[in-house]
Design a protein around this motif. Structure first.
Motif, PDB file in Angstrom:
ATOM      1  N   THR A 420       0.844  -1.195   0.000  1.00  0.00           N
ATOM      2  CA  THR A 420       0.000   0.000   0.000  1.00  0.00           C
ATOM      3  C   THR A 420       0.882   1.249   0.000  1.00  0.00           C
ATOM      4  O   THR A 420       1.654   1.481   0.955  1.00  0.00           O
ATOM      5  N   GLU A 421       0.780   2.026  -1.025  1.00  0.00           N
ATOM      6  CA  GLU A 421       1.570   3.241  -1.119  1.00  0.00           C
ATOM      7  C   GLU A 421       1.010   4.306  -0.175  1.00  0.00           C
ATOM      8  O   GLU A 421      -0.211   4.419  -0.013  1.00  0.00           O
ATOM      9  N   VAL A 422       1.908   5.096   0.381  1.00  0.00           N
ATOM     10  CA  VAL A 422       1.463   6.186   1.233  1.00  0.00           C
ATOM     11  C   VAL A 422       0.923   7.305   0.353  1.00  0.00           C
ATOM     12  O   VAL A 422       1.466   7.564  -0.725  1.00  0.00           O
ATOM     13  N   PRO A 423      -0.159   7.970   0.775  1.00  0.00           N
ATOM     14  CA  PRO A 423      -0.720   9.070  -0.037  1.00  0.00           C
ATOM     15  C   PRO A 423       0.279  10.206  -0.191  1.00  0.00           C
ATOM     16  O   PRO A 423       1.064  10.499   0.718  1.00  0.00           O
ATOM     17  N   ARG A 424       0.239  10.857  -1.319  1.00  0.00           N
ATOM     18  CA  ARG A 424       1.130  12.001  -1.599  1.00  0.00           C
ATOM     19  C   ARG A 424       0.371  13.300  -1.476  1.00  0.00           C
ATOM     20  O   ARG A 424      -0.811  13.367  -1.781  1.00  0.00           O
TER      21      ARG A 424
END
Length: 424
Positions: A420-424
């Motif tokens: 899960t990518e961290v939000p930018r």
């Protein structure tokens, strides 16, 4: 396929009827800790505390069916099962909590508890935390903070800052008990000055909706002293932490080490059959009964009491409190071994545990927590979020949850965290 059901829900139930998950799950069957959707996919239920002893437990199902086939009526006729149940229930409680009002929901139980406090004190002022939920009657929704009441909170209600793990009141974990109590004392003084007086303080002994912060036994001692000095009642909402869920004690107030004046119960007590209760001491019950002509048609009916009695027996017979202690400790250890830069704290007790996520600035990582819940759902694990910013991942499964189930859930979380990518 859930789209036709979603359309029918909106047409028949109205807008904004909440569902879990971006793609709602159409559940058609349950057994133990498992749920199956309409397509036949199996999900591990790591969320639902309502089926306390497991979905469709055979003993509870049989008790409901047998009693429904024999008789169902209300408490203005004599019936033995309600008496058998209240005897068994109150035997698990101390502090002379020996009499009960049986209702259908935790909301009703909390509504009754507020009336008990007002009858016992002759005052109307009430206190709760500023990040809590105690139900959906008009009276208790005025204590709940998910959506403010229309017209604002009533003048006889004060909400005090909730305890917190990452940002403790008073600046430290050591200072938090006194800081929390000081806020309660200040709210009591405001209610007295405004002419409402102080009737009671309602709280969940696990502060579950507040995000179940890590609190040591004795945390509430200064608060209890302030409430007692003012002549108010302590109302313990045990809907979430009760019936052995925390593992080391049957009730949440035992874990924190305080004596409530009223204990309220709901969803889990009959494994999903609609049952609730407000349990108190005889002298409080007497003034309540004198002040209110309270009657609940379905509260304490024979079918509900058969379900509740069977649930209590299963907890004891299957050693589910000890299972909660052992499996919860194992799950929390495994949870604590997970690594992610945004994982700020793992915490919990028994079969109620989770993890709080914050970003690199220390701000709540709410969107990231949403993605984790959705990722777990895609893996077949049902869980949820809680806390002021809804950034705490929450595991609160049925009580038969085992080490193997914990491994399945936490292995899935490990995979979801990794991808899960961290939000930018």
């Amino acid at each position: 396929m859930t789209d036709p059901l979603i359309e029918r829900r909106a047409r028949l139930l109205g807008p904004n009827v909440p569902t879990f998950y971006d793609e709602p799950v159409h559940i058609v069957r349950g057994e133990g800790v498992w749920l199956w959707d309409a397509a036949g996919r199996r999900y591990l239920d790591a969320y639902n505390n309502v089926p306390h002893v497991g979905h469709c437990h055979p003993k509870v199902v049989e008790a409901i069916a047998a009693q429904a086939a024999r008789l169902n009526t209300h408490t203005r006729y004599l019936h033995q099962t309600i008496l058998d149940y209240v005897e068994r229930l109150t035997a698990t409680l101390g502090h002379d909590l020996s009499q009960a009002v049986m209702v259908c929901t935790g909301s009703e139980a909390n509504d009754v508890a507020l009336r008990m406090a007002q009858a016992a004190t002759g005052k109307t002022g009430l206190i709760a935390t500023d990040n809590t939920y105690h139900g959906n009657t008009a009276a208790v929704s005025a204590l709940s903070t998910r959506r403010p009441p229309i017209g604002g909170y009533p003048p006889h209600v004060r909400l005090v800052p909730a305890p917190d793990s990452l940002a403790p009141l008073g600046g430290s974990a050591e200072a938090q008990p006194e800081a929390f109590a000081a806020n309660v004392a200040r709210a009591i003084a405001e209610l007295e000055e405004a002419g409402h007086g102080f009737a009671g303080f309602m709280l969940c002994p696990f502060f579950a909706n507040e995000g179940f912060p890590t609190l040591a036994p004795g945390f509430l001692d200064p608060t209890v002293a302030a409430v007692r000095k003012a002549g108010g009642l302590i109302l313990a909402d045990e809907v979430q932490p009760g019936f052995g869920r925390l593992g080391t004690a049957f009730w949440g107030h035992e874990v924190l080490g305080f004596a409530p004046d009223v204990v309220t119960l709901g969803k889990p007590m009959a494994n999903g059959h609609p049952v609730g209760a407000a349990v108190t001491r005889p002298e409080i019950m007497a003034v309540f009964r004198g002040a209110f002509g309270y009657f609940n048609t379905f509260g304490g009916n024979p079918v509900s009491m058969a379900a509740a009695l069977a649930t209590l027996e299963v907890i004891e017979e299957e050693g589910l409190m000890e299972n909660a202690r052992a499996v919860g400790a194992y799950a929390l250890e495994r949870l604590g071994a997970l690594r992610h830069p945004w994982l700020a704290e793992t915490r919990g007790r028994g079969l109620f545990f989770g993890a709080e996520f914050v970003d690199e600035t220390g701000a709540p990582a709410t969107e990231f927590a949403i993605r984790l819940v959705e990722g777990l759902r895609a893996e077949g694990i049902l869980t949820g979020r809680i806390g002021r910013a809804m950034n705490t991942l929450k595991f609160r499964p049925p009580m038969p949850f085992s080490r193997e189930h914990a491994d399945l859930a936490l292995d899935s979380l490990d995979r979801v965290l990794a991808r899960t990518e961290v939000p930018r």
